[in-house]
Scaffold this active site. Structure first.
Site, PDB file in Angstrom:
ATOM      1  CB  SER A 147      15.239 -39.852 -69.963  1.00  0.00           C
ATOM      2  OG  SER A 147      14.763 -40.019 -71.264  1.00  0.00           O
ATOM      3  CG  ASN A 166      17.985 -34.559 -69.932  1.00  0.00           C
ATOM      4  OD1 ASN A 166      18.457 -34.948 -68.880  1.00  0.00           O
ATOM      5  ND2 ASN A 166      18.295 -35.099 -71.082  1.00  0.00           N
ATOM      6  CB  ILE A 207      15.744 -46.980 -66.305  1.00  0.00           C
ATOM      7  CG1 ILE A 207      16.561 -45.681 -66.188  1.00  0.00           C
ATOM      8  CG2 ILE A 207      16.551 -48.098 -66.958  1.00  0.00           C
ATOM      9  CD1 ILE A 207      16.794 -44.939 -67.499  1.00  0.00           C
ATOM     10  CG  ASP A 221      17.353 -43.788 -85.892  1.00  0.00           C
ATOM     11  OD1 ASP A 221      16.580 -42.927 -85.456  1.00  0.00           O
ATOM     12  OD2 ASP A 221      18.390 -43.522 -86.555  1.00  0.00           O
ATOM     13  CD  GLN A 270     -17.646 -43.587 -77.141  1.00  0.00           C
ATOM     14  OE1 GLN A 270     -16.840 -43.366 -76.230  1.00  0.00           O
ATOM     15  NE2 GLN A 270     -18.850 -43.054 -77.164  1.00  0.00           N
ATOM     16  CB  ILE A 271     -17.224 -50.281 -79.765  1.00  0.00           C
ATOM     17  CG1 ILE A 271     -17.046 -49.339 -80.968  1.00  0.00           C
ATOM     18  CG2 ILE A 271     -18.028 -51.523 -80.150  1.00  0.00           C
ATOM     19  CD1 ILE A 271     -16.385 -49.969 -82.195  1.00  0.00           C
ATOM     20  CD  GLU A 290      12.370 -47.250 -77.304  1.00  0.00           C
ATOM     21  OE1 GLU A 290      12.792 -47.277 -78.461  1.00  0.00           O
ATOM     22  OE2 GLU A 290      12.302 -48.250 -76.566  1.00  0.00           O
ATOM     23  CD  GLU A 310       3.959 -33.939 -78.847  1.00  0.00           C
ATOM     24  OE1 GLU A 310       4.580 -34.777 -78.169  1.00  0.00           O
ATOM     25  OE2 GLU A 310       2.718 -33.983 -79.001  1.00  0.00           O
TER      26      GLU A 310
HETATM   27  N1  CAA Z   1      21.450 -41.273 -85.687  1.00  0.00           N
HETATM   28  C1  CAA Z   1      22.756 -40.884 -85.528  1.00  0.00           C
HETATM   29  N2  CAA Z   1      23.104 -39.564 -85.356  1.00  0.00           N
HETATM   30  C2  CAA Z   1      22.119 -38.658 -85.347  1.00  0.00           C
HETATM   31  C3  CAA Z   1      20.751 -39.012 -85.489  1.00  0.00           C
HETATM   32  C4  CAA Z   1      20.428 -40.392 -85.674  1.00  0.00           C
HETATM   33  N3  CAA Z   1      19.175 -40.785 -85.821  1.00  0.00           N
HETATM   34  N4  CAA Z   1      20.006 -37.891 -85.423  1.00  0.00           N
HETATM   35  C5  CAA Z   1      20.859 -36.855 -85.248  1.00  0.00           C
HETATM   36  N5  CAA Z   1      22.120 -37.324 -85.207  1.00  0.00           N
HETATM   37  C6  CAA Z   1      23.365 -36.546 -85.027  1.00  0.00           C
HETATM   38  C7  CAA Z   1      23.363 -35.268 -85.863  1.00  0.00           C
HETATM   39  O1  CAA Z   1      23.839 -35.497 -87.178  1.00  0.00           O
HETATM   40  C8  CAA Z   1      24.278 -34.358 -85.067  1.00  0.00           C
HETATM   41  O2  CAA Z   1      25.634 -34.649 -85.340  1.00  0.00           O
HETATM   42  P1  CAA Z   1      26.609 -33.539 -86.033  1.00  0.00           P
HETATM   43  O3  CAA Z   1      26.575 -32.330 -85.130  1.00  0.00           O
HETATM   44  O4  CAA Z   1      27.928 -34.212 -86.094  1.00  0.00           O
HETATM   45  O5  CAA Z   1      26.000 -33.272 -87.374  1.00  0.00           O
HETATM   46  C9  CAA Z   1      24.029 -34.793 -83.615  1.00  0.00           C
HETATM   47  O6  CAA Z   1      23.430 -36.100 -83.679  1.00  0.00           O
HETATM   48  C10 CAA Z   1      23.098 -33.843 -82.886  1.00  0.00           C
HETATM   49  O7  CAA Z   1      21.918 -33.762 -83.648  1.00  0.00           O
HETATM   50  P2  CAA Z   1      20.857 -32.605 -83.408  1.00  0.00           P
HETATM   51  O8  CAA Z   1      21.582 -31.279 -83.396  1.00  0.00           O
HETATM   52  O9  CAA Z   1      19.739 -32.810 -84.353  1.00  0.00           O
HETATM   53  O10 CAA Z   1      20.420 -32.917 -81.899  1.00  0.00           O
HETATM   54  P3  CAA Z   1      19.340 -32.202 -80.988  1.00  0.00           P
HETATM   55  O11 CAA Z   1      19.921 -31.940 -79.669  1.00  0.00           O
HETATM   56  O12 CAA Z   1      18.689 -31.079 -81.715  1.00  0.00           O
HETATM   57  O13 CAA Z   1      18.279 -33.406 -80.739  1.00  0.00           O
HETATM   58  C11 CAA Z   1      16.412 -34.809 -81.157  1.00  0.00           C
HETATM   59  C12 CAA Z   1      17.620 -34.053 -81.729  1.00  0.00           C
HETATM   60  C13 CAA Z   1      15.784 -35.497 -82.346  1.00  0.00           C
HETATM   61  C14 CAA Z   1      15.399 -33.891 -80.505  1.00  0.00           C
HETATM   62  C15 CAA Z   1      16.932 -35.873 -80.136  1.00  0.00           C
HETATM   63  O14 CAA Z   1      17.435 -35.261 -78.981  1.00  0.00           O
HETATM   64  C16 CAA Z   1      15.860 -36.851 -79.718  1.00  0.00           C
HETATM   65  O15 CAA Z   1      15.586 -37.829 -80.425  1.00  0.00           O
HETATM   66  N6  CAA Z   1      15.228 -36.643 -78.511  1.00  0.00           N
HETATM   67  C17 CAA Z   1      14.321 -37.611 -77.951  1.00  0.00           C
HETATM   68  C18 CAA Z   1      15.069 -38.536 -77.056  1.00  0.00           C
HETATM   69  C19 CAA Z   1      14.283 -39.775 -76.753  1.00  0.00           C
HETATM   70  O16 CAA Z   1      13.730 -40.416 -77.640  1.00  0.00           O
HETATM   71  N7  CAA Z   1      14.281 -40.172 -75.476  1.00  0.00           N
HETATM   72  C20 CAA Z   1      13.667 -41.377 -75.069  1.00  0.00           C
HETATM   73  C21 CAA Z   1      14.589 -42.045 -74.093  1.00  0.00           C
HETATM   74  S1  CAA Z   1      14.607 -43.800 -74.094  1.00  0.00           S
HETATM   75  C22 CAA Z   1      13.210 -44.276 -73.289  1.00  0.00           C
HETATM   76  O17 CAA Z   1      12.163 -43.866 -73.652  1.00  0.00           O
HETATM   77  C23 CAA Z   1      13.341 -45.129 -72.082  1.00  0.00           C
HETATM   78  C24 CAA Z   1      13.017 -46.527 -72.226  1.00  0.00           C
HETATM   79  O18 CAA Z   1      13.563 -47.302 -71.444  1.00  0.00           O
HETATM   80  C25 CAA Z   1      12.005 -47.085 -73.195  1.00  0.00           C
END
Ligand code: CAA
Length: 400
Positions: free
Chosen positions: A135, A139, A166, A257, A353-354, A380, A384
């Protein structure tokens, strides 16, 4: 559809080794982290000593392969550890979850032998703590919209940009960083999506040009350091490219994932802690001449939580087991995270609440559980985003 049902009907009974691991972590967490959890929630002090103790027990290398100094355990074991830590200290659980799943795992999965030798042993022993940077200030959910850039300079890359939110920021030694290594204009010219220009780099804390923003003052998990990671002309050696150039977006999403199983387990642990507190309070508190647990209003709240906790556990074990079998688990990790994180917030709210007025004070932990739970619906990938991931994967399954 039959295939999914087959997977869902499997038995998720823990093995003897997993039960032993669970008991051990439970004991240590209760003995060493429980009292401190309240303290660090107030002081915001990063619990480095918790990480150190976990490293002495080999937990910092839990899922890192044995050949690189880890224990090479499976994802269910990982989820159990995160869950047990979260029951006692949500801060400690996220520190470990990010270290193991968002930093060590992508190096294990995508790193060259050189990179694995360079970093995994030190991550396994706890000499290094890991972090993950996707992030940016502008964004989060729209991960492709990153502005951080990596310029290829022949022998090395030069990275510039600011990463935000981070976890372990400033405390970690190693940062998994996404950056645009092919300019967007170039990709547009070639009619390629923006994500084809994203690469992942391993950046060390001590590389010249790395700095950190102020620590965020958060609602919950208050002692887990969260800050910006700033790159100002940071020279990153070519060998620190993780995977291939242009594959960084997929590496980052597949890493998430894995991470989402950890956050689901964290959320489950918080929900269980809230449930345990609420039910033990309800068994001792009297109103209208009876223990309040004898009122159906209270029973219904508790029974719903008890049922959902069991369901959440199965969703986590299912995602973890598919991950270990190297099957696709993107949808299952998102389902587990969505369900458990919303459950954790509900459980925190029910506990407050409890406990009534007591629940609203810091004397009991109910209000902390509620505060700690909320972030699991955000980081993560927000709830939504999990719904979008689930929907997209269901559509893919239906049209396959
Ligand atoms: N694994 C591998 N590849 C994947 C995938 C996955 N799970 N999901 C999608 N892809 C691939 C797609 O196949 C696509 O590739 P191709 O074009 O070759 O087919 C490519 O990635 C782009 O996919 P999308 O067009 O679906 O991508 P998008 O821009 O529409 O975004 C999204 C999809 C699901 C919204 C994604 O951006 C997302 O998960 N956003 C949330 C991000 C997030 O979780 N941020 C948290 C940051 S970490 C954190 O929280 C900090 C911490 O320290 C704890």
């Amino acid at each position: 559809m039959t295939k999914v049902l087959d997977k869902q009907t499997q038995n998720f009974k823990l093995t003897k080794e997993q039960e032993l691991l669970q008991r051990t972590i439970k004991e240590i967490a209760n003995e060493k982290f429980k009292e401190k959890a309240k303290e660090i929630d107030k002081s915001h002090k990063f619990p480095r000593e918790n990480f150190k103790l976990l490293s002495e027990l080999g937990i910092t290398g839990l899922t890192i392969p044995e050949e690189y100094g880890g224990s090479g355990l499976d994802t269910i074991s990982y989820a159990i550890v995160i869950e047990e830590l979260a029951k006692v200290c949500a801060t400690t659980s996220v520190i470990m979850s990010v270290h193991l799943s968002l930093c060590s795992k992508p190096i294990t999965k995508y790193g060259s032998n050189e990179l694995k030798n360079k970093y995994l042993n030190k991550l396994a022993t706890g000499e290094y703590l890991g972090a993950f940077c996707l992030s940016e200030p502008g964004n989060g959910s729209d991960a492709q919209a990153m502005l951080t850039k990596a310029e290829d300079k022949g022998e090395h890359y030069i990275l510039n940009g600011t990463k935000a939110w981070i976890t372990n920021g400033g405390e970690a030694d190693i940062y998994i960083v996404t950056a645009q290594s092919t300019p967007v204009e170039e990709l547009t010219r070639q009619n390629l999506p923006k994500h084809k220009g994203v690469s992942v780099f391993i950046v060390e804390k001590n590389m010249p040009g790395v700095s950190f923003g102020k620590l965020e003052d958060k609602l919950g998990i208050r002692a887990s350091a969260t800050c910006q990671f700033i790159l100002d002309n940071v020279k990153v050696p070519k060998e620190n490219l993780l995977g291939k150039e242009g594959e960084g977006f997929k590496i980052a999403l597949s890493t998430l994932d894995d991470g989402r199983i950890g956050i689901a387990a964290q959320a489950l642990g918080i929900a269980e802690a809230a449930y345990d507190l609420a039910q033990s309070y309800a068994k001792s508190r009297e109103a209208f001449g009876k223990k309040i647990i004898s009122f159906q209003a209270i029973q219904f709240m508790l029974t719903e939580l008890a049922t959902e906790i069991e369901a959440g556990k199965l969703l986590i074990y299912q995602a973890a087991s598919l991950c270990d079998k190297k099957e696709k688990f993107t949808r299952h990790a998102a389902e587990a995270k969505l369900f458990c994180s919303e459950l954790a917030s509900r459980a925190g709210n029910i506990a407050v609440q409890i406990l009534g007025g007591y629940g609203y004070t810091t004397e009991y932990n109910a209000e902390r559980y509620l505060r700690d739970a909320k972030i699991t619906e955000i980081y993560e990938g927000t709830s939504e985003i999990q719904r979008i991931v689930i929907a997209e994967n269901i559509i893919k399954e239906l049209t396959a």
